[in-house]
Design an enzyme around this catalytic site. Structure first.
Site, PDB file in Angstrom:
ATOM      1  N   HIS A 172       0.818  -1.213   0.000  1.00 51.35           N
ATOM      2  CA  HIS A 172       0.000   0.000   0.000  1.00 51.35           C
ATOM      3  C   HIS A 172       0.857   1.270   0.000  1.00 51.35           C
ATOM      4  O   HIS A 172       0.343   2.365  -0.200  1.00 51.35           O
ATOM      5  CB  HIS A 172      -0.989  -0.004   1.171  1.00 51.35           C
ATOM      6  CG  HIS A 172      -0.346   0.135   2.503  1.00 51.35           C
ATOM      7  ND1 HIS A 172       0.152  -0.937   3.188  1.00 51.35           N
ATOM      8  CD2 HIS A 172      -0.110   1.210   3.269  1.00 51.35           C
ATOM      9  CE1 HIS A 172       0.676  -0.505   4.323  1.00 51.35           C
ATOM     10  NE2 HIS A 172       0.523   0.784   4.403  1.00 51.35           N
ATOM     11  N   GLU A 210       8.984   5.793  12.802  1.00 49.51           N
ATOM     12  CA  GLU A 210       7.663   6.000  13.409  1.00 49.51           C
ATOM     13  C   GLU A 210       7.818   6.400  14.865  1.00 49.51           C
ATOM     14  O   GLU A 210       8.752   5.942  15.540  1.00 49.51           O
ATOM     15  CB  GLU A 210       6.862   4.700  13.391  1.00 49.51           C
ATOM     16  CG  GLU A 210       6.523   4.191  12.018  1.00 49.51           C
ATOM     17  CD  GLU A 210       5.716   2.902  12.118  1.00 49.51           C
ATOM     18  OE1 GLU A 210       4.499   2.984  12.285  1.00 49.51           O
ATOM     19  OE2 GLU A 210       6.326   1.826  12.062  1.00 49.51           O
ATOM     20  N   ASP A 229       9.393  -6.307   8.139  1.00 49.97           N
ATOM     21  CA  ASP A 229       8.124  -5.580   8.097  1.00 49.97           C
ATOM     22  C   ASP A 229       8.180  -4.396   7.142  1.00 49.97           C
ATOM     23  O   ASP A 229       7.212  -4.133   6.420  1.00 49.97           O
ATOM     24  CB  ASP A 229       7.775  -5.086   9.514  1.00 49.97           C
ATOM     25  CG  ASP A 229       6.419  -4.403   9.565  1.00 49.97           C
ATOM     26  OD1 ASP A 229       5.468  -4.945   8.968  1.00 49.97           O
ATOM     27  OD2 ASP A 229       6.304  -3.326  10.190  1.00 49.97           O
ATOM     28  N   HIS A 234       8.242  -2.376   1.652  1.00 46.94           N
ATOM     29  CA  HIS A 234       7.963  -0.989   1.272  1.00 46.94           C
ATOM     30  C   HIS A 234       9.204  -0.186   0.858  1.00 46.94           C
ATOM     31  O   HIS A 234       9.202   0.506  -0.154  1.00 46.94           O
ATOM     32  CB  HIS A 234       7.297  -0.261   2.438  1.00 46.94           C
ATOM     33  CG  HIS A 234       6.117  -0.983   3.007  1.00 46.94           C
ATOM     34  ND1 HIS A 234       5.096  -1.453   2.219  1.00 46.94           N
ATOM     35  CD2 HIS A 234       5.789  -1.317   4.278  1.00 46.94           C
ATOM     36  CE1 HIS A 234       4.188  -2.041   2.984  1.00 46.94           C
ATOM     37  NE2 HIS A 234       4.598  -1.976   4.238  1.00 46.94           N
ATOM     38  N   LYS A 332      10.696   1.863  15.086  1.00 47.43           N
ATOM     39  CA  LYS A 332       9.527   2.195  15.913  1.00 47.43           C
ATOM     40  C   LYS A 332       9.976   2.957  17.148  1.00 47.43           C
ATOM     41  O   LYS A 332      11.137   2.881  17.550  1.00 47.43           O
ATOM     42  CB  LYS A 332       8.841   0.917  16.369  1.00 47.43           C
ATOM     43  CG  LYS A 332       7.987   0.254  15.296  1.00 47.43           C
ATOM     44  CD  LYS A 332       7.104  -0.808  15.924  1.00 47.43           C
ATOM     45  CE  LYS A 332       6.214  -1.460  14.890  1.00 47.43           C
ATOM     46  NZ  LYS A 332       5.242  -0.550  14.283  1.00 47.43           N
TER      47      LYS A 332
END
Ligand code: NDP
Length: 467
Positions: A172, A210, A229, A234, A332
């Site tokens: 996405h 993030e 991940d 991505h 993260k």
């Protein structure tokens, strides 16, 4: 932009799941409200014994936000899809279950596998080619396999069922706005292409930091980690768009050929203690929010040594990029949220004597969400006429009117695989990171630590955050 809709039925397997409720249905709602989903029937399926009302309520709740901002025509479309939607209970892994559901649907059908990866694979293996009507599209979520070999095996299973251009491997991040920003910037402006190479570029960083921590996703994340991940999927895709050769068209074939070619030239060079780093957050706080030590979060097995921050240097072994480091980093629980590609140019070959002040390399920053473009240049500043000062040319780019999953679904429903990952590329992304995963498992690269809310372990590369 309108699209030619070719799918009549969208079948979501995993109706009760998190992805469906949080991302798929809201994405679909925007698409429907804009009149861009065509005359679509939505079908939900899952192993829960839901009543039709339970599913309809779930759809209604997800459509409500879109209905608030939709025009009357959009609201009418949303209501029509909600009213017509149906739910089927089935175990998708049971022999013949998915095939008989499929036989009863009005095609062409897009099957969205919003299921745990292993269940998606079993569901596909349960189908025989003759049970899959012509025109059926298969929509596969990430992770696509867990290694190059398993991705290849899954590709073989899918290829026996439908043609490659009917398989949508979802990423996405390849939402249209972001993709078109990189492609438009690179290929519709003559001044950039001559400097877009090793002669003028010092390094490229693709950063996805993030400020969110685990947020209750231990079950998935603790077995994945930042490298699998984010970087395996991505960030390698974004890197490919930044680094690829200009395609003849932005059609599915030319664009995906160019992406595949540049990824095939890419690798991470050993020794991995030099080309990669990994770290895990310890307790800290982010904007006053207390964040527990990752290793003590519910559902985490500290012995797995899962990294929450990963950085790798990818080398692209071709004429354009030889020797230019592509630094891919994602983590993260960091203090500063950053989602951008930063292209740092080489310094000028000679700065005329007499200039004073800043003399730092030009940087071009492409921001992803919010979509921005910033270019740092040195100019004669105020004060002495030869004293340099740094200015940033700054543009905010228009956001897409669809959510990222709306864009994914628009590609699926209109039968355009442009923004999905092609099978050979999915395998290649595993080929690039697998040696690193193995080296990390062997412990050849230490697992560092950083406080939640910090900027990561000391000494990591990466430019200062964008202002
Ligand atoms: P969940 O565990 O929340 O949901 C999985 C769904 O699969 C449930 O609805 C479950 O239904 C259904 N299911 C499981 N086994 C069967 C079966 N045998 N037959 C029929 N249905 C079954 O997972 P997510 O929604 O989080 O993830 C789904 C996929 O999306 C995964 O591949 C994930 O990696 C990917 N993904 C998820 C993201 C997210 O934010 N959640 C983000 C990006 C990708 P029931 O409860 O009735 O068994």
């Amino acid at each position: 932009m309108t699209s030619q809709t070719s799918v009549k039925t969208l079948l979501i397997l995993g109706a009760s799941g998190d992805l469906t409720g949080r991302l798929l249905l809201p994405g679909l709602a925007r698409l429907v409200a804009k009149g861009r989903a065509g005359d679509l029937t939505l079908v939900g399926a899952g192993s829960d014994a839901w009543t039709p009302d339970q599913w309809q309520t779930r759809v209604h709740e997800a459509f409500a936000a879109a209905a608030e901002t939709a025009d009357p025509a959009g609201r009418k479309e949303l209501t029509a899809v909600e009213k017509a939607t149906v739910y089927h209970q089935l175990d998708v892994t049971a022999e013949g279950a998915l095939a008989s559901l499929l036989a009863g649907l009005e095609g062409p059908t897009a099957i969205y596998f919003a299921l745990p990866p292993r269940i998606s694979q079993l569901a596909c293996e349960s189908l025989r080619p003759e049970q899959v009507p012509a025109g059926t599209r298969l929509v596969m979520e990430k992770p696509f396999g867990s290694s190059e070999e398993s991705a290849r095996s899954l590709n073989r299973t899918l290829a026996a069922l439908v043609p490659e251009d009917h398989i949508h491997r979802v990423d996405h991040f390849l939402g249209k706005a972001t993709v078109l920003n990189i492609l438009g910037l690179r290929f519709a402006n003559n001044f950039l292409e001559p400097v877009w190479n090793r002669e003028h570029v010092a390094k490229v960083e693709i950063i996805f930091d993030e400020d969110l921590a685990l947020e209750g996703r231990a079950r998935y994340y603790d077995r994945a980690g930042a490298l699998r991940d984010m970087i395996q999927s991505h960030l390698l895709q974004i890197m490919a768009l930044v680094a690829m050769e200009p395609p003849a068209t932005i059609g599915e074939r030319d664009l995906r050929d160019a992406v595949a070619t540049v990824l095939r030239a890419s690798s991470i060079t050993a020794p991995y203690a030099k080309s990669t780093r990994r770290a895990r957050y310890t307790a800290g706080s982010i904007e006053g929010r207390k964040v527990p030590d990752y290793a003590k979060e519910d559902g985490v097995d500290p012995d797995l040594g899962t990294e929450t921050l990963a950085e790798v240097r990818v080398d692209i072994n071709n004429w354009r990029w030889q020797g230019v480091p592509f630094i891919l980093r994602s983590g993260k629980a960091l203090g500063v949220k950053r989602k951008e590609a930063v292209i740092t140019f080489l310094p000028v070959p000679h700065l005329p004597a007499g200039f004073t002040g800043v003399d730092s390399p030009n940087q071009l920053r492409i921001g992803f969400g919010p979509d921005t473009l910033q270019f740092d240049v040195d100019v004669n500043g105020p004060g002495s006429i030869f004293s340099l000062s740094r200015v940033t040319l700054d543009a905010e780019l228009s956001a897409s009117e669809l959510l990222p999953y709306g864009e994914v679904l628009e590609g699926v429903l209109s039968g355009d695989p442009l923004l999905s990952v092609r099978g050979d590329t999915a395998e290649d992304c595993w080929r690039i990171i697998e040696p690193v995963l193995k080296a990390w498992q062997r412990g050849t690269v230490p697992l560092e630590e950083y406080d939640a809310g910090s900027s990561g372990p000391a000494g990591w590369s990466g430019p200062a955050p964008a202002e």
